[in-house]
Write a protein that holds these residues in place. Structure first.
Motif, PDB file in Angstrom:
ATOM      1  N   PRO A  86       0.800  -1.232   0.000  1.00  0.00           N
ATOM      2  CA  PRO A  86       0.000   0.000   0.000  1.00  0.00           C
ATOM      3  C   PRO A  86       0.835   1.286   0.000  1.00  0.00           C
ATOM      4  CG  PRO A  86       0.027  -0.949   2.164  1.00  0.00           C
ATOM      5  CD  PRO A  86       0.859  -1.844   1.324  1.00  0.00           C
ATOM      6  N   TYR A  87       1.815   1.390  -0.844  1.00  0.00           N
ATOM      7  CA  TYR A  87       2.548   2.660  -0.956  1.00  0.00           C
ATOM      8  C   TYR A  87       3.108   2.768  -2.365  1.00  0.00           C
ATOM      9  CZ  TYR A  87       6.532  -0.435  -0.236  1.00  0.00           C
ATOM     10  OH  TYR A  87       7.426  -1.453  -0.337  1.00  0.00           O
ATOM     11  N   LYS A  88       3.385   4.010  -2.756  1.00  0.00           N
ATOM     12  CA  LYS A  88       3.908   4.255  -4.109  1.00  0.00           C
ATOM     13  C   LYS A  88       5.421   4.106  -4.090  1.00  0.00           C
ATOM     14  CE  LYS A  88       0.212   7.217  -5.713  1.00  0.00           C
ATOM     15  NZ  LYS A  88      -0.334   8.561  -5.476  1.00  0.00           N
ATOM     16  N   PRO A  89       5.994   3.661  -5.185  1.00  0.00           N
ATOM     17  CA  PRO A  89       7.456   3.519  -5.222  1.00  0.00           C
ATOM     18  C   PRO A  89       8.135   4.880  -5.162  1.00  0.00           C
ATOM     19  CG  PRO A  89       6.486   3.061  -7.366  1.00  0.00           C
ATOM     20  CD  PRO A  89       5.357   3.207  -6.414  1.00  0.00           C
ATOM     21  N   LEU A  90       9.334   4.870  -4.633  1.00  0.00           N
ATOM     22  CA  LEU A  90      10.114   6.090  -4.458  1.00  0.00           C
ATOM     23  C   LEU A  90      10.679   6.552  -5.811  1.00  0.00           C
ATOM     24  CD1 LEU A  90      10.423   7.263  -1.665  1.00  0.00           C
ATOM     25  CD2 LEU A  90      12.716   6.336  -1.558  1.00  0.00           C
ATOM     26  N   LEU A  91      11.062   5.563  -6.597  1.00  0.00           N
ATOM     27  CA  LEU A  91      11.656   5.850  -7.902  1.00  0.00           C
ATOM     28  C   LEU A  91      10.648   5.457  -8.982  1.00  0.00           C
ATOM     29  CD1 LEU A  91      15.183   4.308  -7.237  1.00  0.00           C
ATOM     30  CD2 LEU A  91      14.604   6.732  -7.310  1.00  0.00           C
ATOM     31  N   GLU A  92      10.525   6.294  -9.996  1.00  0.00           N
ATOM     32  CA  GLU A  92       9.556   5.991 -11.039  1.00  0.00           C
ATOM     33  C   GLU A  92      10.118   6.432 -12.390  1.00  0.00           C
ATOM     34  OE1 GLU A  92       4.684   5.927 -10.884  1.00  0.00           O
ATOM     35  OE2 GLU A  92       5.774   7.631 -10.074  1.00  0.00           O
ATOM     36  N   TRP A  93       9.903   5.609 -13.402  1.00  0.00           N
ATOM     37  CA  TRP A  93      10.313   5.996 -14.760  1.00  0.00           C
ATOM     38  C   TRP A  93       9.251   6.930 -15.318  1.00  0.00           C
ATOM     39  CZ3 TRP A  93      14.997   5.264 -16.515  1.00  0.00           C
ATOM     40  CH2 TRP A  93      15.773   4.225 -15.965  1.00  0.00           C
ATOM     41  N   VAL A  94       9.652   8.142 -15.597  1.00  0.00           N
ATOM     42  CA  VAL A  94       8.728   9.034 -16.297  1.00  0.00           C
ATOM     43  C   VAL A  94       9.337   9.272 -17.685  1.00  0.00           C
ATOM     44  CG1 VAL A  94       7.605  10.169 -14.365  1.00  0.00           C
ATOM     45  CG2 VAL A  94       9.835  10.965 -15.084  1.00  0.00           C
ATOM     46  N   GLY A  95       8.639   8.830 -18.660  1.00  0.00           N
ATOM     47  CA  GLY A  95       9.195   8.907 -20.011  1.00  0.00           C
ATOM     48  C   GLY A  95      10.244   7.826 -20.190  1.00  0.00           C
ATOM     49  N   LYS A  96      10.983   7.929 -21.262  1.00  0.00           N
ATOM     50  CA  LYS A  96      11.859   6.828 -21.614  1.00  0.00           C
ATOM     51  C   LYS A  96      13.174   6.859 -20.858  1.00  0.00           C
ATOM     52  CE  LYS A  96      13.471   4.249 -25.576  1.00  0.00           C
ATOM     53  NZ  LYS A  96      14.249   4.430 -26.786  1.00  0.00           N
ATOM     54  N   SER A 115      14.104   9.184 -18.234  1.00  0.00           N
ATOM     55  CA  SER A 115      14.240   9.914 -16.972  1.00  0.00           C
ATOM     56  C   SER A 115      13.597   9.152 -15.823  1.00  0.00           C
ATOM     57  CB  SER A 115      13.643  11.331 -17.097  1.00  0.00           C
ATOM     58  OG  SER A 115      12.327  11.226 -17.519  1.00  0.00           O
ATOM     59  N   LEU A 116      14.395   9.130 -14.766  1.00  0.00           N
ATOM     60  CA  LEU A 116      13.958   8.444 -13.545  1.00  0.00           C
ATOM     61  C   LEU A 116      13.614   9.528 -12.528  1.00  0.00           C
ATOM     62  CD1 LEU A 116      13.760   5.613 -12.175  1.00  0.00           C
ATOM     63  CD2 LEU A 116      16.080   5.968 -11.369  1.00  0.00           C
ATOM     64  N   ALA A 117      12.380   9.535 -12.050  1.00  0.00           N
ATOM     65  CA  ALA A 117      11.987  10.554 -11.085  1.00  0.00           C
ATOM     66  C   ALA A 117      12.040   9.976  -9.679  1.00  0.00           C
ATOM     67  CB  ALA A 117      10.576  11.040 -11.400  1.00  0.00           C
ATOM     68  N   ILE A 118      12.606  10.742  -8.777  1.00  0.00           N
ATOM     69  CA  ILE A 118      12.583  10.331  -7.360  1.00  0.00           C
ATOM     70  C   ILE A 118      11.667  11.268  -6.606  1.00  0.00           C
ATOM     71  CG2 ILE A 118      14.712  11.647  -6.893  1.00  0.00           C
ATOM     72  CD1 ILE A 118      15.271   9.470  -4.745  1.00  0.00           C
ATOM     73  N   LYS A 119      10.785  10.666  -5.831  1.00  0.00           N
ATOM     74  CA  LYS A 119       9.846  11.496  -5.092  1.00  0.00           C
ATOM     75  C   LYS A 119       9.958  11.160  -3.609  1.00  0.00           C
ATOM     76  CE  LYS A 119       5.075  12.896  -4.842  1.00  0.00           C
ATOM     77  NZ  LYS A 119       3.731  12.346  -4.820  1.00  0.00           N
ATOM     78  N   VAL A 120      10.552  12.073  -2.879  1.00  0.00           N
ATOM     79  CA  VAL A 120      10.715  11.850  -1.443  1.00  0.00           C
ATOM     80  C   VAL A 120       9.665  12.665  -0.711  1.00  0.00           C
ATOM     81  CG1 VAL A 120      12.295  12.043   0.490  1.00  0.00           C
ATOM     82  CG2 VAL A 120      13.169  11.471  -1.764  1.00  0.00           C
TER      83      VAL A 120
END
Lengths: 304, 379
Positions: free
Chosen positions: A51-61, A63-68
């Motif tokens: 029940p939580y979203k991943p910290l790292l996410e691929w946005v586009g081809k 770029s890796l987005a980190i959301k803290v």
């Protein structure tokens, strides 16, 4: 020999392996889980499994987005519930530690001053409850403390009271449970300290004009300080996070951080908030652990 | 070495029946279960004495000392200190201080605090405490070590701290339990003399427990030899050494050659003993009180035996033997001479000359001694 020589070429030696073992253990069972919990504590809650979203996410081809997300921590300081639970946990742990010291010190002292043959028997009796599960022992207290339990029945039979006392699901019951369960953790290091005591020092103090209680206050007590600190830390540190005993004996008002953690995790499925609570608890306890370590180091160095 | 002894040595108060003892032990027994650690002991110790309780371990000497300090209660009998009955008086109310064998220094206090401890207990003004502690530390030459903790000191320094701590309260009676036991030989000898001069200076009465007869000889004004909980003999060091009252004392204090024999002549001014042990007769120039034909023992000290290659005149107090072993100690040599009877006699000879014609192994020698030398004991 050949394999040993072969391994050594890669920098692996027998001694190195032996030393590596505890590190490996701590890495697997402490560092890795800790990092996972830390990661979750910075994630967003999500209706998913887990029940939580991943910290790292691929946005586009590419770029890796980190959301803290620090909101989980901020949230703990906005809702009074968490701060109160923390403060209450510390209060309960502190009072329990003092009670354990008040009960445990005389017991450890008595054991240390008894004959060597009796000593081992008494120590065995102190450790004996560990042979039964903690849960069973806490349940046994329910049987003793409930309205028609052993204690109330005996008091009524003796004519001390007419109505059964409300003992169970009170702070009193909780303290009884915690002190009962954690007492051996105080007694054992306390005994280890007192057992090394040179009792002739007390005779010397009496010879120089001290009454026995003055000798205790001026000699025994200062010399057993490290034992008191070690025992107190061993009670205080786990007692802060105690969950089972307050839940079973303390009733609904026993607001402790372990309970909050459980509720967040299982009832609310708020894993990120629960993780943040766990991390904060750890940070809170680190200074106490470090203090305990330094006390232990001093104790084994023999300097008082 | 004639320094031995304490301030009371010259006046010898124990010889004066009207002198008032400072410590009186009156028929004291201490039993632990069935075992009597101290058995019906009576003792008088006078002001300014250094009284040594000498005995092997387990003889009850420490128990007796602990009863004087108030750490053990006599099972029966009474102890008086300065005329006061000490029954039921706890250690902290006795005019007595004790120096423990382990020194029992408080490890969490420095030297100064250790010494000041007893004075603080008596609520003496701070300035006075400071002055008295400083004086005491100077006396035991530890002035520079005041701020050290016990574990930063050597054995000899700890011993002096313990001494300072027990003396700073100016006790009238100081009890010392094996005070020099933990020190090496050189330091021990040095400290023995320091202890005597200190005792002389302060006029304190010392009761010292020791198992070391040399230490007792050096320190004591009088020695009480203990065995199985009893005081078997009490007297000055020379009385104990030259006039032992029993086989045990003769054997325990110094080394001795003991010849068992039968009394064949018993006159008021001499006795003659036929000894199968020695294979000859022993003539002693003093009378003894024993029934005729009694079995007695003649004790002859090794240094009182003459050794020669030529046969001495006379038939009494002479015996022939073969040198079995020699121990060269520098100042003197110890010879073990085997008699035809199988008994081995110990003889010490001072090495007075650097080029003495040495007696060597397996050589036949004659041993002899003066008629005044043997001590005859009946038990």
């Amino acid at each position: 020999m050949k394999t040993a020589a072969y391994l050594r070429r890669f920098g692996i030696s027998g001694r190195g392996l032996v030393v590596a073992l505890p590190y490996l253990w701590l890495l697997l069972f402490f560092v890795v889980p800790f990092v996972i919990v830390l990661k979750i504590s910075f994630s967003d809650i999500d209706l998913a499994i887990p029940p939580y979203k991943p910290l790292l996410e691929w946005v586009g081809k590419n770029s890796l987005a980190i959301k803290v997300d620090f909101n989980n921590y901020a949230f703990l300081f906005t809702d009074r519930l968490y701060i109160n639970a923390f403060l209450n946990s510390i209060k309960v742990a502190f009072i329990s530690t003092v009670l354990c010291a008040l009960v445990g010190y005389p017991m450890a002292y008595g054991i240390a001053r008894s004959k060597p043959a009796t000593r081992n028997l008494l120590l065995l009796l102190v450790i004996l409850p560990f042979w039964t599960s903690l849960l069973l022992r806490v349940y046994a207290w329910i049987g003793l403390l409930k309205a028609n339990g052993v204690i109330n029945n005996v008091l009524i039979w003796m004519g001390v009271i007419n109505e059964p006392l409300t003992l169970l699901y009170t702070p009193f019951a909780m303290y009884v449970g915690i002190v009962y369960s954690y007492l051996p953790f105080f007694i054992l290091p306390m005994y280890a300290n007192l057992e090394k005591m040179d009792w002739q020092l007390l005779e010397a103090a009496e010879d120089l004009g001290c009454r026995p209680w003055q000798a205790f206050y001026k000699i025994t007590l200062p010399l057993s300080r490290n034992g008191i600190l070690a025992g107190s830390m061993l009670v205080f540190i786990p007692a802060v996070g105690e969950f089972v005993i307050p839940a079973l004996l303390g009733g609904p008002n026993a607001l402790m951080i372990g309970r909050v953690l459980w509720d967040e995790f299982f009832s609310n499925r708020a894993w990120p908030v629960a993780s943040a609570v766990a991390i904060l608890l750890l940070i809170l306890l680190v200074p106490f652990m470090m203090w305990y370590q330094s006390v232990q180091a001093r104790e084994s160095a023999g300097a008082r | 070495m004639t320094t031995s002894g304490g301030a009371a040595v010259k006046s010898a108060p124990w010889k004066d029946p009207s002198a008032r003892p400072y410590v009186q032990v009156d028929r004291v027994t201490k039993a632990f279960g069935d075992f009597k650690a101290v058995d019906d002991v009576s003792l008088k110790i006078y002001k300014g004495e250094i009284f040594c309780l000498l005995g092997a371990s387990g003889c009850g000497k420490t128990t007796l000392l602990r009863m004087l300090g108030g750490f053990e209660t006599p099972t029966s009998g009474k102890i008086f200190i300065d005329g006061e009955d000490m029954t039921g008086v706890p250690p902290y109310e006795r005019p007595v201080n004790m120096m423990f064998q382990s020194y029992a220094l408080f490890p969490h206090m420095n030297v100064e605090e250790n010494v000041a401890f007893g004075l603080k207990q008596d609520r003496i003004p701070k300035a006075e405490i400071k002055e008295r502690v400083a004086t005491m530390l100077d006396l035991v030459k530890l002035g520079d070590f005041a701020k050290r903790k016990p574990h930063q000191l050597s054995g000899g320094q700890r011993q002096r701290v313990a001494l300072a701590r027990s003396l700073v309260k100016r006790p009238k009676l100081l009890l010392l339990d094996e005070p020099l036991g933990a020190l090496d030989k050189k330091l021990r000898e040095h400290t023995q003399f320091e202890l005597i001069s200190l005792q002389d200076k302060l006029g304190v009465t010392f009761v010292v427990v020791t198992h070391d007869q040399e230490e007792a000889m050096t320190l004591a004004s009088r020695i009480g030899v203990m065995n199985h909980g009893e005081i078997v003999q009490a007297g000055t060091p020379s009385e104990i050494y030259e006039f032992p009252s029993s086989k045990f004392v003769a054997d325990f204090v110094g080394s001795v050659n003991m010849f068992e024999g039968k009394l064949i002549e018993d006159e008021p001014e001499h006795v003659r003993i036929a000894s199968d042990d020695m294979g000859g007769t022993i003539y002693v120039s003093h009378g003894i009180s024993a029934p005729p034909e009694a079995i007695v023992w003649a004790a002859v000290r090794p240094e009182k035996i003459f050794m020669s290659t030529a046969q001495p005149a006379g038939t009494d107090n002479v015996v022939r033997g073969a040198v079995q072993d020699i121990a060269y100690l520098g100042d003197l040599s110890i010879y073990l001479v085997k008699l035809p009877t199988g008994k081995v006699v110990r003889v010490t000879q001072p090495n007075t000359s650097r080029h003495a014609e040495a007696i060597t192994w397996d050589q036949q020698v004659y041993l002899s001694w003066d008629a005044t030398s043997p001590v005859v004991v009946t038990r």
